[in-house]
Design a protein around this motif. Structure first.
Motif, PDB file in Angstrom:
ATOM      1  N   GLY A  31      87.464 -14.966 -31.903  1.00  0.00           N
ATOM      2  CA  GLY A  31      85.842 -15.343 -32.007  1.00  0.00           C
ATOM      3  C   GLY A  31      85.581 -16.105 -33.352  1.00  0.00           C
ATOM      4  O   GLY A  31      84.469 -16.498 -33.447  1.00  0.00           O
ATOM      5  N   ILE A  32      86.781 -16.390 -34.030  1.00  0.00           N
ATOM      6  CA  ILE A  32      86.238 -17.125 -35.467  1.00  0.00           C
ATOM      7  C   ILE A  32      86.511 -18.591 -35.181  1.00  0.00           C
ATOM      8  O   ILE A  32      87.903 -18.920 -35.196  1.00  0.00           O
ATOM      9  N   CYS A  33      85.698 -19.345 -34.936  1.00  0.00           N
ATOM     10  CA  CYS A  33      85.893 -20.775 -34.829  1.00  0.00           C
ATOM     11  C   CYS A  33      84.464 -21.386 -35.209  1.00  0.00           C
ATOM     12  O   CYS A  33      83.298 -20.821 -35.512  1.00  0.00           O
ATOM     13  N   VAL A  34      84.524 -22.693 -35.248  1.00  0.00           N
ATOM     14  CA  VAL A  34      83.383 -23.486 -35.879  1.00  0.00           C
ATOM     15  C   VAL A  34      82.181 -23.404 -35.083  1.00  0.00           C
ATOM     16  O   VAL A  34      82.074 -23.250 -33.959  1.00  0.00           O
ATOM     17  N   ASN A  35      81.167 -23.143 -35.980  1.00  0.00           N
ATOM     18  CA  ASN A  35      79.796 -22.921 -35.464  1.00  0.00           C
ATOM     19  C   ASN A  35      79.475 -21.571 -34.990  1.00  0.00           C
ATOM     20  O   ASN A  35      78.500 -21.413 -34.735  1.00  0.00           O
ATOM     21  N   GLU A  36      80.380 -20.645 -35.120  1.00  0.00           N
ATOM     22  CA  GLU A  36      80.306 -19.344 -34.789  1.00  0.00           C
ATOM     23  C   GLU A  36      79.602 -18.411 -35.836  1.00  0.00           C
ATOM     24  O   GLU A  36      79.878 -19.041 -37.207  1.00  0.00           O
TER      25      GLU A  36
END
Length: 70
Positions: A31-36
């Motif tokens: 769940g660690i991705c850009v815009n999170e």
């Protein structure tokens, strides 16, 4: 700023993940991705306990330093 120097108990947004493709894919699965959104719960010996989505994740300082937040 890198996640390692981000303030505790503040909601942050991930702006970039500076990792090789294999690690980047593993972090995206967690769940660690850009815009999170990510929130640091605690820091102990350089390790971080974070909330991403609705789960808790422990990150070592080497990996956490590759996650840039705002």
């Amino acid at each position: 700023m890198p996640l390692t120097i981000a303030p505790i108990e503040q909601e942050l947004r991930i702006v970039k993940v500076l990792a090789v493709d294999k690690l980047k894919a593993h972090l995206a699965d967690l769940g660690i991705c850009v815009n999170e959104k990510i929130k640091i719960l605690a820091k102990a010996s350089g390790n971080l306990i974070c909330i991403v989505k609705e789960g808790r994740i422990a990150l070592d300082p080497e990996v956490a330093s590759k996650i840039l937040v705002a």
